[in-house]
Design a protein around this motif. Structure first.
Motif, PDB file in Angstrom:
ATOM      1  N   GLN A 103       0.795  -1.230   0.000  1.00  0.00           N
ATOM      2  CA  GLN A 103       0.000   0.000   0.000  1.00  0.00           C
ATOM      3  C   GLN A 103       0.835   1.292   0.000  1.00  0.00           C
ATOM      4  N   ALA A 107       0.965   4.208  -2.899  1.00  0.00           N
ATOM      5  CA  ALA A 107       0.778   5.647  -2.662  1.00  0.00           C
ATOM      6  C   ALA A 107       1.992   6.436  -3.154  1.00  0.00           C
ATOM      7  N   THR A 124      10.303  -0.997   1.610  1.00  0.00           N
ATOM      8  CA  THR A 124       9.097  -1.832   1.699  1.00  0.00           C
ATOM      9  C   THR A 124       9.096  -2.884   0.601  1.00  0.00           C
ATOM     10  N   ASN A 176      -7.851  10.124   1.930  1.00  0.00           N
ATOM     11  CA  ASN A 176      -6.922   9.028   1.557  1.00  0.00           C
ATOM     12  C   ASN A 176      -6.107   9.247   0.271  1.00  0.00           C
TER      13      ASN A 176
ATOM     14  N   GLU B  55      -3.529   3.704   9.025  1.00  0.00           N
ATOM     15  CA  GLU B  55      -2.834   3.841   7.736  1.00  0.00           C
ATOM     16  C   GLU B  55      -3.633   4.649   6.718  1.00  0.00           C
ATOM     17  N   HIS B  93      -2.659   9.523   1.844  1.00  0.00           N
ATOM     18  CA  HIS B  93      -2.009   8.220   1.935  1.00  0.00           C
ATOM     19  C   HIS B  93      -0.480   8.255   1.826  1.00  0.00           C
ATOM     20  N   ALA B  94       0.046   9.106   0.958  1.00  0.00           N
ATOM     21  CA  ALA B  94       1.511   9.137   0.810  1.00  0.00           C
ATOM     22  C   ALA B  94       2.138   9.648   2.107  1.00  0.00           C
ATOM     23  N   PHE B  97       1.969   6.829   4.838  1.00  0.00           N
ATOM     24  CA  PHE B  97       2.981   5.775   4.717  1.00  0.00           C
ATOM     25  C   PHE B  97       4.394   6.323   4.838  1.00  0.00           C
ATOM     26  N   ARG B 101       7.149   4.491   6.978  1.00  0.00           N
ATOM     27  CA  ARG B 101       8.417   4.122   6.351  1.00  0.00           C
ATOM     28  C   ARG B 101       9.562   4.971   6.895  1.00  0.00           C
ATOM     29  N   GLY B 137      -1.208  -2.836   3.831  1.00  0.00           N
ATOM     30  CA  GLY B 137      -0.087  -2.095   4.406  1.00  0.00           C
ATOM     31  C   GLY B 137       0.885  -2.969   5.183  1.00  0.00           C
ATOM     32  N   MET B 139       3.498  -4.914   4.579  1.00  0.00           N
ATOM     33  CA  MET B 139       4.953  -4.814   4.368  1.00  0.00           C
ATOM     34  C   MET B 139       5.499  -3.470   4.830  1.00  0.00           C
ATOM     35  N   ASP B 140       4.706  -2.427   4.648  1.00  0.00           N
ATOM     36  CA  ASP B 140       5.126  -1.092   5.102  1.00  0.00           C
ATOM     37  C   ASP B 140       5.165  -1.033   6.620  1.00  0.00           C
ATOM     38  N   ILE B 143       8.262  -3.038   8.381  1.00  0.00           N
ATOM     39  CA  ILE B 143       9.633  -2.503   8.370  1.00  0.00           C
ATOM     40  C   ILE B 143       9.706  -1.035   8.767  1.00  0.00           C
ATOM     41  N   GLY B 173       8.543  -9.018   5.883  1.00  0.00           N
ATOM     42  CA  GLY B 173       9.670  -8.109   6.109  1.00  0.00           C
ATOM     43  C   GLY B 173      10.795  -8.878   6.776  1.00  0.00           C
TER      44      GLY B 173
END
Lengths: 223, 219
Positions: A103, A107, A124, A176, B55, B93-94, B97, B101, B137, B139-140, B143, B173
């Protein structure tokens, strides 16, 4: 240039052609531009590539586009849900291509497209199935995967209000993917509850500046 | 490292959640995964001042919404209607995350199919023939946070350990999990060493016998 104010959802999506790549906002039903998707359904465009977090829920919106086999390929993070039966059927029949993207990478790839970035290294997905075949690099001892931008012909998004110059504000978690999708498409088509006169949205609270917005349609709100 | 402790009975799901909640540092920014981890929020105290991240673009998430508070524009990552607390914020959303991240979240709590002694996590895909993969989400989250903790049952229905030498399920991960809460023991993972912080309804020796990885007892 100020955006076109369309009289209806049908008019707003009228330029979408077969084979288009379309970013569709929403996380679950929050922020999903349901009326624009219904209009896309009615306009007949097919062979579409759709980018959305999910792959449709129940018997509405994106799920119906998939049911009618109008979507050739879907790029998403979470297709499998308890009510994603139309996607499940199409996928098992080999009638839809799936590109599964974590996800945050989804994004960021959309953001990168809108920001003119040619690719980026993200941690990721490193070392996973979803990084297979992709370029990797170890930077300062940490593994990263090269991801590329997702550009699109159209974005269909939902905001709360637009002003006549296309400045947008959103509502709660319905924001979102909207702001990044607006930047990444050649044409951003936005459905809002209401179009208000320029100057009536405080510039300090504008989330998507009007430069990214091409078409706006006011559909009224439930609230 | 805390000292070793033991109880007669296994931990219930609520007790596990309670234990996780008690270990979250005051003032932390925390993401709770879908499923068992969501229950942790029920045991956080006001004095802890923990801020919950979701998220789909919110900090300062409040409890699940009921009755008139239900708003379809205000949902959590599991798409359940929630409430907002004073001081909440919304973002796209960016940004959401990037927060993950970029290492801005202090703790992330996730469920798991398997965790390896090196902290590798498998929780997104069974790899079973014909299964439709979905990652969301996971995997994000795995890690991204400063610390990733796992809540899971230690054994599968057929009695195999989910704490393993090396994953047999697809990776989410690598080297990301630092602590595992299970109904029978709590483990700390660091540098390939598995330290048992506590046991519940089982002795350290019995546990060591049943698990395929070497264990160290917390001092």
């Amino acid at each position: 240039m100020a955006p076109r104010i369309a009289a209806s959802a049908a008019e707003a999506v009228a330029e979408i052609r077969n084979g288009s790549t379309i970013l569709i906002g929403g996380f679950g039903n929050a922020g999903q531009p349901m009326e624009l998707i219904d209009a896309l359904m009615d306009c007949g465009a097919t062979d579409l590539t759709v980018v959305n977090n999910n792959a449709g829920q129940a018997d509405a919106g994106l799920a119906l586009l998939i049911k009618e086999r109008r979507v050739r390929k879907i790029i998403c993070s979470f297709p499998r849900q308890s009510d994603s039966w139309h996607f499940d059927t199409a996928y098992r029949a080999g009638e839809i291509e799936l590109e599964l993207v974590p996800q945050g990478n989804l994004a960021e790839r959309i953001r990168a497209a809108g920001a003119g970035i040619g690719g980026f290294f993200t941690p990721t997905g490193y070392g996973t199935l979803l990084a297979e075949g992709k370029e990797t690099r170890v930077i300062d001892g940490k593994g990263y995967v090269l991801e590329t931008p997702i550009h699109a012909d159209f974005a269909l998004i939902k905001a709360l209000h637009a002003d006549t110059l296309g400045n947008l504000v959103y509502r709660k978690t319905a924001r979102n993917f909207g702001p990044i999708m607006a930047t990444a498409a050649k044409q951003a088509i936005v459905q809002v509850d209401e179009v208000v006169p320029a100057g009536s949205i405080d510039p300090e609270v504008v989330v998507t500046p009007g430069i990214y917005v091409d078409t706006v349609v006011a559909l009224g709100g439930k609230k | 490292m805390s000292t070793f402790s033991t109880t007669e009975a296994k931990l219930t799901r609520d007790e596990m959640a309670q234990q996780v909640a008690a270990d979250i540092p005051a003032g932390a920014f925390v993401n709770l995964g879908i499923g068992q981890p969501t229950n942790v929020s029920n045991f956080l105290t006001e004095e802890q001042g923990v801020t919950l991240h979701t998220e789909n673009g919110m900090l300062g998430m409040g409890p699940v919404a009921t009755g008139e508070d239900i708003d379809e524009d205000l949902i959590n990552a599991g798409k359940i209607p929630v409430t907002e607390l004073a001081g909440a914020s919304f973002f796209h959303h960016a940004d959401s995350f990037a927060m993950m991240r970029g290492g801005h979240l202090d703790v992330c709590v996730l469920g798991a199919f398997q965790v390896s002694k090196d902290g590798d996590l498998a929780n997104w895909h069974t790899g079973a023939e014909g299964a439709i993969p979905a990652v969301g989400g996971a995997m994000d989250l795995a890690i991204g946070a400063k610390q990733t903790w796992v809540m899971m049952s230690l054994f599968t229905k057929t009695g195999e350990s989910k704490l393993v030498e090396a994953l047999s399920y697809p990776v989410t991960g690598l080297g990301c999990v630092s602590r595992i809460y299970t109904e029978v023991a709590i483990f700390e993972l660091a540098g390939g060493q598995v330290t048992v912080r506590s046991t519940h309804g089982i002795s350290f020796e019995e546990l060591a016998e049943r698990l395929p990885v070497g264990l160290v007892k917390a001092a």
